[in-house]
Motif scaffolding. Structure first.
Motif, PDB file in Angstrom:
ATOM      1  N   ASP A  88       0.804  -1.220   0.000  1.00 22.56           N
ATOM      2  CA  ASP A  88       0.000   0.000   0.000  1.00 22.56           C
ATOM      3  C   ASP A  88       0.841   1.276   0.000  1.00 22.56           C
ATOM      4  O   ASP A  88       0.306   2.367  -0.197  1.00 22.56           O
ATOM      5  CB  ASP A  88      -0.925   0.011   1.228  1.00 22.56           C
ATOM      6  N   ARG A  89       2.150   1.156   0.235  1.00 22.18           N
ATOM      7  CA  ARG A  89       2.988   2.353   0.340  1.00 22.18           C
ATOM      8  C   ARG A  89       3.837   2.609  -0.906  1.00 22.18           C
ATOM      9  O   ARG A  89       4.157   3.755  -1.204  1.00 22.18           O
ATOM     10  CB  ARG A  89       3.916   2.247   1.557  1.00 22.18           C
ATOM     11  N   VAL A  90       4.251   1.566  -1.591  1.00 22.72           N
ATOM     12  CA  VAL A  90       5.200   1.741  -2.684  1.00 22.72           C
ATOM     13  C   VAL A  90       4.486   1.678  -4.032  1.00 22.72           C
ATOM     14  O   VAL A  90       3.293   1.370  -4.125  1.00 22.72           O
ATOM     15  CB  VAL A  90       6.306   0.663  -2.632  1.00 22.72           C
ATOM     16  N   ASN A  91       5.227   1.935  -5.076  1.00 23.16           N
ATOM     17  CA  ASN A  91       4.717   1.842  -6.444  1.00 23.16           C
ATOM     18  C   ASN A  91       4.508   0.369  -6.787  1.00 23.16           C
ATOM     19  O   ASN A  91       5.467  -0.407  -6.867  1.00 23.16           O
ATOM     20  CB  ASN A  91       5.713   2.485  -7.416  1.00 23.16           C
ATOM     21  N   ARG A  92       3.257  -0.031  -6.955  1.00 24.10           N
ATOM     22  CA  ARG A  92       2.962  -1.457  -7.136  1.00 24.10           C
ATOM     23  C   ARG A  92       3.526  -2.014  -8.430  1.00 24.10           C
ATOM     24  O   ARG A  92       3.916  -3.186  -8.488  1.00 24.10           O
ATOM     25  CB  ARG A  92       1.444  -1.671  -7.088  1.00 24.10           C
ATOM     26  N   LYS A  93       3.562  -1.223  -9.450  1.00 29.14           N
ATOM     27  CA  LYS A  93       4.119  -1.688 -10.719  1.00 29.14           C
ATOM     28  C   LYS A  93       5.583  -2.048 -10.546  1.00 29.14           C
ATOM     29  O   LYS A  93       6.032  -3.124 -10.990  1.00 29.14           O
ATOM     30  CB  LYS A  93       3.938  -0.601 -11.783  1.00 29.14           C
ATOM     31  N   ARG A  94       6.349  -1.180  -9.921  1.00 27.35           N
ATOM     32  CA  ARG A  94       7.760  -1.471  -9.678  1.00 27.35           C
ATOM     33  C   ARG A  94       7.927  -2.656  -8.733  1.00 27.35           C
ATOM     34  O   ARG A  94       8.866  -3.460  -8.880  1.00 27.35           O
ATOM     35  CB  ARG A  94       8.450  -0.238  -9.096  1.00 27.35           C
ATOM     36  N   LEU A  95       7.022  -2.780  -7.765  1.00 30.73           N
ATOM     37  CA  LEU A  95       7.085  -3.900  -6.833  1.00 30.73           C
ATOM     38  C   LEU A  95       6.882  -5.228  -7.560  1.00 30.73           C
ATOM     39  O   LEU A  95       7.620  -6.200  -7.317  1.00 30.73           O
ATOM     40  CB  LEU A  95       6.031  -3.723  -5.741  1.00 30.73           C
ATOM     41  N   LEU A  96       5.895  -5.288  -8.449  1.00 32.25           N
ATOM     42  CA  LEU A  96       5.652  -6.508  -9.216  1.00 32.25           C
ATOM     43  C   LEU A  96       6.861  -6.876 -10.065  1.00 32.25           C
ATOM     44  O   LEU A  96       7.286  -8.039 -10.106  1.00 32.25           O
ATOM     45  CB  LEU A  96       4.420  -6.323 -10.110  1.00 32.25           C
ATOM     46  N   ILE A  97       7.417  -5.878 -10.741  1.00 33.41           N
ATOM     47  CA  ILE A  97       8.588  -6.127 -11.587  1.00 33.41           C
ATOM     48  C   ILE A  97       9.767  -6.595 -10.743  1.00 33.41           C
ATOM     49  O   ILE A  97      10.471  -7.555 -11.089  1.00 33.41           O
ATOM     50  CB  ILE A  97       8.947  -4.861 -12.386  1.00 33.41           C
ATOM     51  N   GLY A  98      10.000  -5.903  -9.620  1.00 30.25           N
ATOM     52  CA  GLY A  98      11.109  -6.272  -8.750  1.00 30.25           C
ATOM     53  C   GLY A  98      10.983  -7.684  -8.201  1.00 30.25           C
ATOM     54  O   GLY A  98      11.969  -8.423  -8.126  1.00 30.25           O
ATOM     55  N   CYS A  99       9.764  -8.070  -7.804  1.00 29.29           N
ATOM     56  CA  CYS A  99       9.545  -9.426  -7.284  1.00 29.29           C
ATOM     57  C   CYS A  99       9.819 -10.476  -8.357  1.00 29.29           C
ATOM     58  O   CYS A  99      10.415 -11.531  -8.078  1.00 29.29           O
ATOM     59  CB  CYS A  99       8.121  -9.562  -6.763  1.00 29.29           C
ATOM     60  N   ASP A 100       9.388 -10.213  -9.590  1.00 27.71           N
ATOM     61  CA  ASP A 100       9.634 -11.169 -10.670  1.00 27.71           C
ATOM     62  C   ASP A 100      11.123 -11.308 -10.959  1.00 27.71           C
ATOM     63  O   ASP A 100      11.639 -12.416 -11.166  1.00 27.71           O
ATOM     64  CB  ASP A 100       8.892 -10.739 -11.933  1.00 27.71           C
ATOM     65  N   ILE A 101      11.838 -10.198 -10.978  1.00 27.82           N
ATOM     66  CA  ILE A 101      13.284 -10.245 -11.234  1.00 27.82           C
ATOM     67  C   ILE A 101      14.005 -10.962 -10.097  1.00 27.82           C
ATOM     68  O   ILE A 101      14.929 -11.762 -10.328  1.00 27.82           O
ATOM     69  CB  ILE A 101      13.840  -8.821 -11.428  1.00 27.82           C
ATOM     70  N   LEU A 102      13.587 -10.694  -8.844  1.00 27.85           N
ATOM     71  CA  LEU A 102      14.196 -11.371  -7.701  1.00 27.85           C
ATOM     72  C   LEU A 102      13.981 -12.875  -7.796  1.00 27.85           C
ATOM     73  O   LEU A 102      14.917 -13.670  -7.580  1.00 27.85           O
ATOM     74  CB  LEU A 102      13.593 -10.834  -6.406  1.00 27.85           C
ATOM     75  N   ARG A 103      12.761 -13.294  -8.128  1.00 25.57           N
ATOM     76  CA  ARG A 103      12.490 -14.725  -8.222  1.00 25.57           C
ATOM     77  C   ARG A 103      13.302 -15.370  -9.332  1.00 25.57           C
ATOM     78  O   ARG A 103      13.807 -16.491  -9.173  1.00 25.57           O
ATOM     79  CB  ARG A 103      10.989 -14.954  -8.428  1.00 25.57           C
ATOM     80  N   ALA A 104      13.438 -14.676 -10.449  1.00 27.75           N
ATOM     81  CA  ALA A 104      14.251 -15.218 -11.543  1.00 27.75           C
ATOM     82  C   ALA A 104      15.702 -15.391 -11.098  1.00 27.75           C
ATOM     83  O   ALA A 104      16.333 -16.423 -11.381  1.00 27.75           O
ATOM     84  CB  ALA A 104      14.165 -14.291 -12.757  1.00 27.75           C
ATOM     85  N   GLY A 105      16.245 -14.382 -10.401  1.00 26.91           N
ATOM     86  CA  GLY A 105      17.626 -14.472  -9.945  1.00 26.91           C
ATOM     87  C   GLY A 105      17.846 -15.611  -8.960  1.00 26.91           C
ATOM     88  O   GLY A 105      18.845 -16.344  -9.050  1.00 26.91           O
ATOM     89  N   VAL A 106      16.921 -15.774  -8.022  1.00 25.27           N
ATOM     90  CA  VAL A 106      17.053 -16.853  -7.035  1.00 25.27           C
ATOM     91  C   VAL A 106      17.000 -18.209  -7.717  1.00 25.27           C
ATOM     92  O   VAL A 106      17.785 -19.122  -7.394  1.00 25.27           O
ATOM     93  CB  VAL A 106      15.945 -16.732  -5.970  1.00 25.27           C
ATOM     94  N   LEU A 107      16.093 -18.373  -8.662  1.00 21.39           N
ATOM     95  CA  LEU A 107      15.955 -19.663  -9.352  1.00 21.39           C
ATOM     96  C   LEU A 107      17.226 -20.042 -10.107  1.00 21.39           C
ATOM     97  O   LEU A 107      17.600 -21.223 -10.156  1.00 21.39           O
ATOM     98  CB  LEU A 107      14.767 -19.609 -10.317  1.00 21.39           C
ATOM     99  N   LEU A 108      17.904 -19.066 -10.676  1.00 19.18           N
ATOM    100  CA  LEU A 108      19.126 -19.354 -11.431  1.00 19.18           C
ATOM    101  C   LEU A 108      20.282 -19.775 -10.530  1.00 19.18           C
ATOM    102  O   LEU A 108      21.245 -20.394 -10.999  1.00 19.18           O
ATOM    103  CB  LEU A 108      19.530 -18.131 -12.254  1.00 19.18           C
ATOM    104  N   THR A 109      20.199 -19.451  -9.238  1.00 21.84           N
ATOM    105  CA  THR A 109      21.260 -19.859  -8.307  1.00 21.84           C
ATOM    106  C   THR A 109      21.006 -21.226  -7.692  1.00 21.84           C
ATOM    107  O   THR A 109      21.937 -21.828  -7.131  1.00 21.84           O
ATOM    108  CB  THR A 109      21.398 -18.828  -7.163  1.00 21.84           C
ATOM    109  N   ILE A 110      19.780 -21.730  -7.781  1.00 26.56           N
ATOM    110  CA  ILE A 110      19.442 -22.989  -7.115  1.00 26.56           C
ATOM    111  C   ILE A 110      20.275 -24.177  -7.613  1.00 26.56           C
ATOM    112  O   ILE A 110      20.674 -25.026  -6.799  1.00 26.56           O
ATOM    113  CB  ILE A 110      17.928 -23.264  -7.245  1.00 26.56           C
ATOM    114  N   PRO A 111      20.584 -24.306  -8.916  1.00 26.39           N
ATOM    115  CA  PRO A 111      21.415 -25.448  -9.336  1.00 26.39           C
ATOM    116  C   PRO A 111      22.785 -25.491  -8.676  1.00 26.39           C
ATOM    117  O   PRO A 111      23.436 -26.544  -8.662  1.00 26.39           O
ATOM    118  CB  PRO A 111      21.543 -25.230 -10.854  1.00 26.39           C
TER     119      PRO A 111
END
Length: 452
Positions: A88-111
């Motif tokens: 409710d406080r931050v820019n939701r569009k940027r939050l959605l994008i940031g969460c997707d990029i974070l998840r992509a980065g974490v997944l690439l480190t799992i192997p």
């Protein structure tokens, strides 16, 4: 947060008219495609992470998988309320994008992970991002879709979230064949799955980046400092709103309490199939498929007749109908009648989900949506985990009780009914759903009395 849709070009008002389907909004179409792509990849990643946990778990693969799954559940319980304030406080569009990029980065480190604790940490990060992504997505839907089409939009969101699982499971199996064709092994399959999952999140981020959402008014006022006392006030404000809003209270009570009952079908369905129906190895799978088909029919029918329905009364009736159908299904010992009851339960359950989210979209003020949807996700997860955890214990308890009282069978003349513990536990589950409908009705009834 108040990420309003940007002003549209001429003719946009007609696009949002009642005569157009939900896909008349290209912005929602892009968001829905992003959700489909993201959910498809998320299910593949879920299967891949379970496989990695099994592989690195050594002599205790079951414990490793349990720890990883626990890491996917716990963050939502402890951080959802704080996450709602963030949404409710931050820019939701940027939050959605940031969460997707974070998840992509974490997944690439799992192997690269070779220890269970590392996989648990990665799962925690993935779940933290998911706990923010879901409420943020729900909060912007009413800004992209006209009110008349919110029911259809939520139906499509349900399809995107869960309808992609069989496709993802098939793709995961296909990746094994692809890895074999390349001369790889099961390790190659998992790595390909995680790479595909990361790619889906990046595609989703790119699609969300094209959404024409304006910044929150706080962003425009440059109020960027984070005040702890203000955060506490906002948290209290969100829970106070939930307490005083009859529609929000009804949805949370109906979905939460109903989930305690409906969720027991997951751990106990297989036991009921073996002990009561005796339908063999494919029986439980048939029950789940029948339930899914019922949900699909319910969502489709609801979308077709949404404009002629009183959403509040239909929501209560759907919760009640789910309980009655489950009661009928588990009282019967005939496979066909049980499947018929499960199918009807799926129709009502799909309607409960869609109408619940629609009522929240229509009645929650824009600046409170993040906190309300975070509370909903937390409550549903807690109730689902509770039902899965206690279901087996209830089954064993009822089995002992029925053995002492009835010798596990009731006989009236030539008619007899077996009373295994699983039947008693599922009877209790159906009663929880009926109680949920009564509580939701009371919540909606109180303001009607005050206004009359």
């Amino acid at each position: 947060m108040n990420d309003l849709a940007a002003p549209a070009p001429n003719g946009d008002e007609s696009r949002l008219s009642r005569s157009h389907p939900v896909f008349g909004s290209p912005e929602f179409l892009r968001l829905w495609i992003a959700q489909i792509v993201s959910a498809f990849g998320d299910w593949i990643g879920f299967l891949a992470i379970i496989e990695i946990a099994r592989r690195i778990g050594g002599d205790q693969p079951g414990s490793a998988i349990a720890l990883v799954m626990l890491a996917r559940v716990l963050p939502g319980f402890f951080l959802a309320s704080v996450g709602g304030i963030i949404v409710d406080r931050v820019n939701r569009k940027r939050l959605l994008i940031g969460c997707d990029i974070l998840r992509a980065g974490v997944l690439l480190t799992i192997p690269l992970i070779e220890r269970v604790w590392g996989l648990v940490l990665a799962s925690l990060l993935l779940e933290l991002a998911t706990s923010l992504w879901g409420p943020a997505k729900e909060a912007i839907v009413p800004n992209l879709v006209p009110k008349e089409q919110l029911t259809a939009a939520n139906s499509l969101s349900l399809i995107a979230a869960y309808g992609t699982f069989p496709l993802a499971a098939g793709a995961f199996i296909g990746l094994a064949k692809f890895a074999e064709w390349l001369g790889g092994s099961s390790i190659g399959q998992v790595e390909w799955a995680l790479a595909l999952d990361a790619l889906t999140f990046l595609i989703a981020a790119a699609l969300i980046a094209t959404l024409p959402l304006l910044k929150h008014r706080r962003d425009r006022d440059k109020a960027t400092s984070i005040d702890l006392s203000q955060g506490i006030r906002e948290l209290r404000e969100g829970w106070s709103y939930i307490a005083i809003s009859p529609q929000v209270r009804a949805v949370l009570v109906g979905l939460g309490t109903g989930m305690i009952g409906g969720g027991m079908l997951i751990p106990l369905g297989a036991v009921f199939n073996d002990v009561v129906l005796g339908a063999g190895n494919a029986g439980f799978g048939t029950i789940l498929v029948t339930l899914g088909l019922g949900v699909a029919v319910g969502v489709t029918a609801l979308s077709a007749i949404q404009r002629r329905l009183d959403k509040e009364h239909t929501f209560v009736a759907s919760v009640f109908g789910s309980g009655i159908c489950l009661l009928f299904a588990v009282t019967s010992s005939d496979t066909f009648l049980t499947l018929a009851g499960v199918f009807a339960m799926g129709i009502f359950a799909g309607s409960v989900y869609v109408l619940g989210f629609t009522l929240l979209h229509e009645n929650v003020e824009e600046q409170l949506r993040g906190r309300v949807f975070s509370a909903l996700y937390t409550l549903v997860r807690f109730c689902l985990l509770l039902s899965i955890t206690v279901g087996g214990f209830l089954s064993d308890g009822f089995n002992w009780l029925f053995d002492v009282l009835f010798d596990n069978e009731v006989t009236v003349g030539s008619w007899a009914m077996a009373l295994p513990g699983v039947r008693g536990a599922l009877w209790m589950a159906s009663s929880f759903m009926l109680i949920a409908s009564v509580l939701a009705w009371i919540s909606l009834r109180v303001p009607e009395k005050k206004s009359s």
